[in-house]
Write an enzyme that holds these catalytic residues in place. Structure first.
Site, PDB file in Angstrom:
ATOM      1  N   GLU A  23      59.639   0.981 -12.657  1.00 60.06           N
ATOM      2  CA  GLU A  23      60.234   1.735 -13.753  1.00 60.06           C
ATOM      3  C   GLU A  23      59.157   2.564 -14.437  1.00 60.06           C
ATOM      4  O   GLU A  23      58.023   2.116 -14.581  1.00 60.06           O
ATOM      5  CB  GLU A  23      60.849   0.793 -14.803  1.00 60.06           C
ATOM      6  CG  GLU A  23      62.110   0.109 -14.331  1.00 60.06           C
ATOM      7  CD  GLU A  23      62.898  -0.522 -15.481  1.00 60.06           C
ATOM      8  OE1 GLU A  23      62.561  -0.288 -16.655  1.00 60.06           O
ATOM      9  OE2 GLU A  23      63.869  -1.244 -15.180  1.00 60.06           O
ATOM     10  N   HIS A  92      63.354   5.633 -19.849  1.00 61.30           N
ATOM     11  CA  HIS A  92      62.844   4.838 -18.740  1.00 61.30           C
ATOM     12  C   HIS A  92      63.756   5.036 -17.546  1.00 61.30           C
ATOM     13  O   HIS A  92      64.820   5.645 -17.653  1.00 61.30           O
ATOM     14  CB  HIS A  92      62.660   3.363 -19.120  1.00 61.30           C
ATOM     15  CG  HIS A  92      63.921   2.579 -19.318  1.00 61.30           C
ATOM     16  ND1 HIS A  92      64.701   2.693 -20.435  1.00 61.30           N
ATOM     17  CD2 HIS A  92      64.518   1.653 -18.525  1.00 61.30           C
ATOM     18  CE1 HIS A  92      65.732   1.854 -20.332  1.00 61.30           C
ATOM     19  NE2 HIS A  92      65.659   1.220 -19.176  1.00 61.30           N
ATOM     20  N   HIS A  94      65.722   3.505 -13.930  1.00 60.83           N
ATOM     21  CA  HIS A  94      66.315   2.338 -13.275  1.00 60.83           C
ATOM     22  C   HIS A  94      66.247   2.544 -11.764  1.00 60.83           C
ATOM     23  O   HIS A  94      67.123   3.196 -11.200  1.00 60.83           O
ATOM     24  CB  HIS A  94      67.778   2.162 -13.714  1.00 60.83           C
ATOM     25  CG  HIS A  94      67.926   1.464 -15.026  1.00 60.83           C
ATOM     26  ND1 HIS A  94      69.152   1.230 -15.601  1.00 60.83           N
ATOM     27  CD2 HIS A  94      67.006   0.926 -15.850  1.00 60.83           C
ATOM     28  CE1 HIS A  94      68.976   0.582 -16.749  1.00 60.83           C
ATOM     29  NE2 HIS A  94      67.684   0.396 -16.930  1.00 60.83           N
ATOM     30  N   ASP A 105      67.728  -4.180 -22.101  1.00 60.54           N
ATOM     31  CA  ASP A 105      67.409  -2.915 -22.774  1.00 60.54           C
ATOM     32  C   ASP A 105      67.835  -2.979 -24.239  1.00 60.54           C
ATOM     33  O   ASP A 105      67.109  -2.540 -25.126  1.00 60.54           O
ATOM     34  CB  ASP A 105      68.123  -1.741 -22.089  1.00 60.54           C
ATOM     35  CG  ASP A 105      67.508  -1.408 -20.737  1.00 60.54           C
ATOM     36  OD1 ASP A 105      66.335  -1.748 -20.519  1.00 60.54           O
ATOM     37  OD2 ASP A 105      68.211  -0.815 -19.904  1.00 60.54           O
TER      38      ASP A 105
END
Ligand SMILES: [Zn+2]
Length: 152
Positions: A23, A92, A94, A105
């Site tokens: 990530e 971010h 995935h 999250d």
């Protein structure tokens, strides 16, 4: 609503491809447009002026977790203020997972009114990018709400 300039949008998606299968993470700097952010109504829109790439410090599980070093955050915040920018969100990726927020999250999100942008990276290629705004007033009633994102 999150307004993000095309180059920043491209860059944050590319970052997810570069760090695949881990990530990536980073911060979104810009301005809160500050209209209608009174209690009960939707928060005002935000305009991103710059994105800052951060190192993912989750060395134990970088493929499905991310963590921004608090010292990085303090530095980013300080440098932003010098330029008249605030942290308006985070992003971010995935890797091989949908661009939807996970319970983790939500658990690790603490910046109310900020945007949390997630890009799905399928087999190394960035696909869908979604934005969610952290709504609520404290840790007990916080939630993510879908946020419209406009590439400008
Ligand atoms: Zn996530």
């Amino acid at each position: 609503m999150l307004k993000i300039p095309q180059p920043a949008y491209v860059s944050l998606r590319q970052y997810g491809e570069e760090t695949y299968p881990d990530e990536c993470c980073g911060a979104l700097l810009g301005q809160f447009d500050d209209n209608g952010s009174e209690a009960g109504s939707e928060a005002g829109s935000k305009t991103v002026t710059r994105i800052v790439r951060c190192g993912n410090t989750r060395a134990d599980s970088p493929h499905n977790r991310y963590h921004i070093d608090p010292r990085d955050l303090i530095r980013i915040q300080r440098e932003g203020r010098e330029r008249g920018e605030e942290i308006v969100g985070f992003y971010h990726s995935h890797p091989d997972h949908p661009a939807e927020w996970s319970p983790t999250d939500l658990e690790e999100a603490h910046w109310f009114g900020c945007s949390y942008v997630i890009t799905s990276v399928e087999k190394g290629v960035a696909t869908i990018t979604n934005s969610f705004e952290l709504a609520g007033t404290d840790e007990d009633d916080k939630k993510f709400v879908d946020e419209k994102m406009e590439v400008v």
